[in-house]
Design an enzyme around this catalytic site. Sequence first.
Site, PDB file in Angstrom:
ATOM      1  N   ASP A  37      42.813  -3.503  76.267  1.00 31.98           N
ATOM      2  CA  ASP A  37      42.786  -2.180  75.548  1.00 31.98           C
ATOM      3  C   ASP A  37      43.542  -2.352  74.520  1.00 31.98           C
ATOM      4  O   ASP A  37      44.482  -3.118  74.358  1.00 31.98           O
ATOM      5  CB  ASP A  37      43.313  -0.966  76.442  1.00 31.98           C
ATOM      6  CG  ASP A  37      42.370   0.337  75.922  1.00 31.98           C
ATOM      7  OD1 ASP A  37      41.762   0.792  76.613  1.00 31.98           O
ATOM      8  OD2 ASP A  37      43.004   0.840  74.905  1.00 31.98           O
ATOM      9  N   TYR A 156      25.800   4.005  65.734  1.00 35.16           N
ATOM     10  CA  TYR A 156      25.892   3.975  67.066  1.00 35.16           C
ATOM     11  C   TYR A 156      24.728   3.420  67.784  1.00 35.16           C
ATOM     12  O   TYR A 156      24.605   2.637  68.414  1.00 35.16           O
ATOM     13  CB  TYR A 156      26.426   5.250  67.616  1.00 35.16           C
ATOM     14  CG  TYR A 156      26.764   5.165  68.893  1.00 35.16           C
ATOM     15  CD1 TYR A 156      28.039   4.830  69.231  1.00 35.16           C
ATOM     16  CD2 TYR A 156      25.847   5.825  69.847  1.00 35.16           C
ATOM     17  CE1 TYR A 156      28.332   4.732  71.084  1.00 35.16           C
ATOM     18  CE2 TYR A 156      25.982   5.752  71.311  1.00 35.16           C
ATOM     19  CZ  TYR A 156      27.332   5.453  71.865  1.00 35.16           C
ATOM     20  OH  TYR A 156      27.365   5.466  73.140  1.00 35.16           O
TER      21      TYR A 156
END
Length: 250
Positions: A37, A156
């Site tokens: 992450d 997206y």
Amino acid sequence: MGLLENKVAFVSGAGSGIGRAVAEAYAREGAKVIISDVNVEHGEETVKAIKDKGGEAFFIKGDSSSASDNKRLVEETVVKYGRLDISCNNAGMGGPAKPTGEYEPESWDKVIALNLSGVFYACRYQIEQMEKNGGGSIVNIASIHGQVAAPNSVAYTASKHGVVGLTKNIATEYAQKNIRCNAVGPGYIETALLKDNLNKDAMNAVAAKAPMNRLGTAEEIAELVLFLSSDKSSFTTGSYIISDGGYTAV
């Protein structure tokens, strides 16, 4: 014996939401899990959650939109655990809400860099290592918007359609090398990201779009990812499996 006993698994964007749920499911089933992450605090929280339940996990900070970081993540995984058997490429972002004619090129570039190019970079180096292992399983997190439009989210939508195509190409190219690649298309999932961006009325409106009239949970998506990552799905590759409460069925 767990479904993933003696396997080494990698999860990007594992500091929260679907990524954390997938990492916890992998660990529960016996895998050694690499947590990646950009947010170190969140990533370490996932590691702690896994270790508190008796699982094994290790955190490596990485920017999923960077080719060099994706290469390094695979290299460090191999240094830590000696191999890479499973990958869940989950890191992604939504981007701003604007119609296509008003969408800024800089915003487009940022979303595509993470959601599509980042998944390609990840697969590129994961495949290279999995060939050395003699096989592996990759699960790319797409979206229902890999199939249907998300108005005012052109980058997206385009990126998630791209992930589906990328997944199918990989599956056909590497099927005879014992590397499977599938995509999961989550519908609207009750995560912190959704809660932070929508009020209660908006959340209810989104939930009502699905025949089940509710949001999904990260754990429900994780169970599907787990199946596709395990030998239970050994004849499944190149698939794009939607989990959306029926959203795309109507």
